[in-house]
Design a protein around this motif. Structure first.
Motif, PDB file in Angstrom:
ATOM      1  N   ALA A   1       0.856  -1.325  -0.053  1.00  0.00           N
ATOM      2  CA  ALA A   1       0.028  -0.011   0.002  1.00  0.00           C
ATOM      3  C   ALA A   1       0.889   1.085   0.175  1.00  0.00           C
ATOM      4  N   MET A   2       0.268   2.287  -0.233  1.00  0.00           N
ATOM      5  CA  MET A   2       1.062   3.657  -0.341  1.00  0.00           C
ATOM      6  C   MET A   2       1.342   4.304   0.932  1.00  0.00           C
ATOM      7  N   GLY A   3       0.953   3.646   2.212  1.00  0.00           N
ATOM      8  CA  GLY A   3       1.215   4.295   3.252  1.00  0.00           C
ATOM      9  C   GLY A   3       0.113   5.140   3.813  1.00  0.00           C
ATOM     10  N   VAL A   4      -1.133   4.978   3.248  1.00  0.00           N
ATOM     11  CA  VAL A   4      -2.122   5.867   3.703  1.00  0.00           C
ATOM     12  C   VAL A   4      -3.186   5.281   4.542  1.00  0.00           C
ATOM     13  N   PHE A   5      -4.037   5.961   5.223  1.00  0.00           N
ATOM     14  CA  PHE A   5      -4.765   5.260   6.461  1.00  0.00           C
ATOM     15  C   PHE A   5      -6.006   5.305   5.793  1.00  0.00           C
ATOM     16  N   THR A   6      -7.138   4.300   6.215  1.00  0.00           N
ATOM     17  CA  THR A   6      -8.362   4.095   6.268  1.00  0.00           C
ATOM     18  C   THR A   6      -8.884   4.812   7.354  1.00  0.00           C
ATOM     19  N   MET A   7     -10.199   5.116   7.218  1.00  0.00           N
ATOM     20  CA  MET A   7     -10.934   5.974   8.119  1.00  0.00           C
ATOM     21  C   MET A   7     -10.817   5.339   9.530  1.00  0.00           C
ATOM     22  N   ASP A   8     -11.022   3.740   9.614  1.00  0.00           N
ATOM     23  CA  ASP A   8     -10.861   3.062  10.954  1.00  0.00           C
ATOM     24  C   ASP A   8      -9.524   3.150  11.429  1.00  0.00           C
ATOM     25  N   GLU A   9      -8.419   3.194  10.621  1.00  0.00           N
ATOM     26  CA  GLU A   9      -7.103   3.399  10.981  1.00  0.00           C
ATOM     27  C   GLU A   9      -6.950   4.620  11.527  1.00  0.00           C
ATOM     28  N   LEU A  10      -7.533   5.706  10.940  1.00  0.00           N
ATOM     29  CA  LEU A  10      -7.219   7.162  11.412  1.00  0.00           C
ATOM     30  C   LEU A  10      -7.936   6.957  12.818  1.00  0.00           C
ATOM     31  N   VAL A  11      -9.193   6.529  13.105  1.00  0.00           N
ATOM     32  CA  VAL A  11      -9.866   6.597  14.277  1.00  0.00           C
ATOM     33  C   VAL A  11      -8.880   5.737  15.480  1.00  0.00           C
ATOM     34  N   LYS A  12      -8.459   4.716  15.003  1.00  0.00           N
ATOM     35  CA  LYS A  12      -7.693   3.823  15.995  1.00  0.00           C
ATOM     36  C   LYS A  12      -6.580   4.546  16.415  1.00  0.00           C
ATOM     37  N   LEU A  13      -5.791   5.418  15.535  1.00  0.00           N
ATOM     38  CA  LEU A  13      -4.724   6.261  15.655  1.00  0.00           C
ATOM     39  C   LEU A  13      -5.203   7.209  16.695  1.00  0.00           C
ATOM     40  N   VAL A  14      -6.185   7.819  16.380  1.00  0.00           N
ATOM     41  CA  VAL A  14      -6.661   8.884  17.730  1.00  0.00           C
ATOM     42  C   VAL A  14      -6.949   8.138  18.843  1.00  0.00           C
ATOM     43  N   LEU A  15      -7.522   7.018  18.956  1.00  0.00           N
ATOM     44  CA  LEU A  15      -7.721   6.227  20.194  1.00  0.00           C
ATOM     45  C   LEU A  15      -6.271   6.089  20.938  1.00  0.00           C
ATOM     46  N   THR A  16      -5.233   5.590  20.185  1.00  0.00           N
ATOM     47  CA  THR A  16      -3.965   5.263  20.737  1.00  0.00           C
ATOM     48  C   THR A  16      -3.516   6.317  21.333  1.00  0.00           C
ATOM     49  N   LYS A  17      -3.363   7.574  20.518  1.00  0.00           N
ATOM     50  CA  LYS A  17      -2.689   8.682  20.969  1.00  0.00           C
ATOM     51  C   LYS A  17      -3.511   9.929  21.949  1.00  0.00           C
ATOM     52  N   THR A  18      -4.741   9.475  22.170  1.00  0.00           N
ATOM     53  CA  THR A  18      -5.447  10.287  23.132  1.00  0.00           C
ATOM     54  C   THR A  18      -6.097   9.606  24.037  1.00  0.00           C
ATOM     55  N   GLN A  19      -6.886  10.070  25.171  1.00  0.00           N
ATOM     56  CA  GLN A  19      -7.638   9.615  26.076  1.00  0.00           C
ATOM     57  C   GLN A  19      -9.051   9.477  25.999  1.00  0.00           C
ATOM     58  N   LEU A  20      -9.489   9.848  24.425  1.00  0.00           N
ATOM     59  CA  LEU A  20     -10.674  10.032  23.984  1.00  0.00           C
ATOM     60  C   LEU A  20     -11.341   8.682  23.927  1.00  0.00           C
ATOM     61  N   ASP A  21     -12.827   8.439  24.138  1.00  0.00           N
ATOM     62  CA  ASP A  21     -13.594   7.330  23.909  1.00  0.00           C
ATOM     63  C   ASP A  21     -13.649   7.165  22.358  1.00  0.00           C
ATOM     64  N   GLU A  22     -14.289   5.819  21.892  1.00  0.00           N
ATOM     65  CA  GLU A  22     -14.076   5.669  20.612  1.00  0.00           C
ATOM     66  C   GLU A  22     -15.131   6.493  19.877  1.00  0.00           C
ATOM     67  N   ALA A  23     -16.251   7.054  20.438  1.00  0.00           N
ATOM     68  CA  ALA A  23     -17.333   7.847  19.633  1.00  0.00           C
ATOM     69  C   ALA A  23     -16.823   9.094  19.347  1.00  0.00           C
ATOM     70  N   THR A  24     -16.063   9.696  20.644  1.00  0.00           N
ATOM     71  CA  THR A  24     -15.636  11.043  20.229  1.00  0.00           C
ATOM     72  C   THR A  24     -14.228  10.830  19.336  1.00  0.00           C
ATOM     73  N   ALA A  25     -13.291   9.933  19.320  1.00  0.00           N
ATOM     74  CA  ALA A  25     -12.269   9.942  18.200  1.00  0.00           C
ATOM     75  C   ALA A  25     -13.004   9.752  16.931  1.00  0.00           C
ATOM     76  N   GLN A  26     -14.193   8.832  16.666  1.00  0.00           N
ATOM     77  CA  GLN A  26     -14.773   8.924  15.454  1.00  0.00           C
ATOM     78  C   GLN A  26     -15.393  10.314  14.794  1.00  0.00           C
ATOM     79  N   ARG A  27     -15.819  11.284  15.951  1.00  0.00           N
ATOM     80  CA  ARG A  27     -16.253  12.511  15.467  1.00  0.00           C
ATOM     81  C   ARG A  27     -15.359  13.270  15.413  1.00  0.00           C
ATOM     82  N   VAL A  28     -14.182  13.270  16.024  1.00  0.00           N
ATOM     83  CA  VAL A  28     -12.998  14.081  15.676  1.00  0.00           C
ATOM     84  C   VAL A  28     -12.347  13.727  14.197  1.00  0.00           C
ATOM     85  N   VAL A  29     -12.109  12.615  14.110  1.00  0.00           N
ATOM     86  CA  VAL A  29     -11.462  12.240  12.559  1.00  0.00           C
ATOM     87  C   VAL A  29     -12.622  12.778  11.681  1.00  0.00           C
ATOM     88  N   THR A  30     -13.961  12.601  11.666  1.00  0.00           N
ATOM     89  CA  THR A  30     -14.686  12.993  10.624  1.00  0.00           C
ATOM     90  C   THR A  30     -15.135  14.379  10.471  1.00  0.00           C
TER      91      THR A  30
END
Length: 75
Positions: A1-30
């Protein structure tokens, strides 16, 4: 792959880098993705949609790699 993220991967990245819950991480990425698409040319916005959906369009030029690099540097 080209080294790009899918939406789910971006949400997981936000989850691992922050203390946000999954719903909030999804909103932030969106919110961030929607803002990027609103400020970019329509062709670029459609490429973002395709890549975040897991597609790897052949015409996803250096622009998408650059965009991915921006996300990775911030992580």
């Amino acid at each position: 792959a080209m080294g790009v993220f899918t939406m789910d991967e971006l949400v997981k990245l936000v989850l691992t880098k922050t203390q946000l819950d999954e719903a909030t991480a999804q909103r932030v990425v969106t919110i961030v993705v929607d803002e990027l698409k609103a400020k970019l040319p329509k062709a670029a916005a459609s490429q973002i949609d395709a890549v975040l959906a897991g597609e790897r369009p052949q015409e996803a030029s250096g622009f998408m790699a650059l965009l991915s690099g921006l996300f990775k540097r911030r992580a």
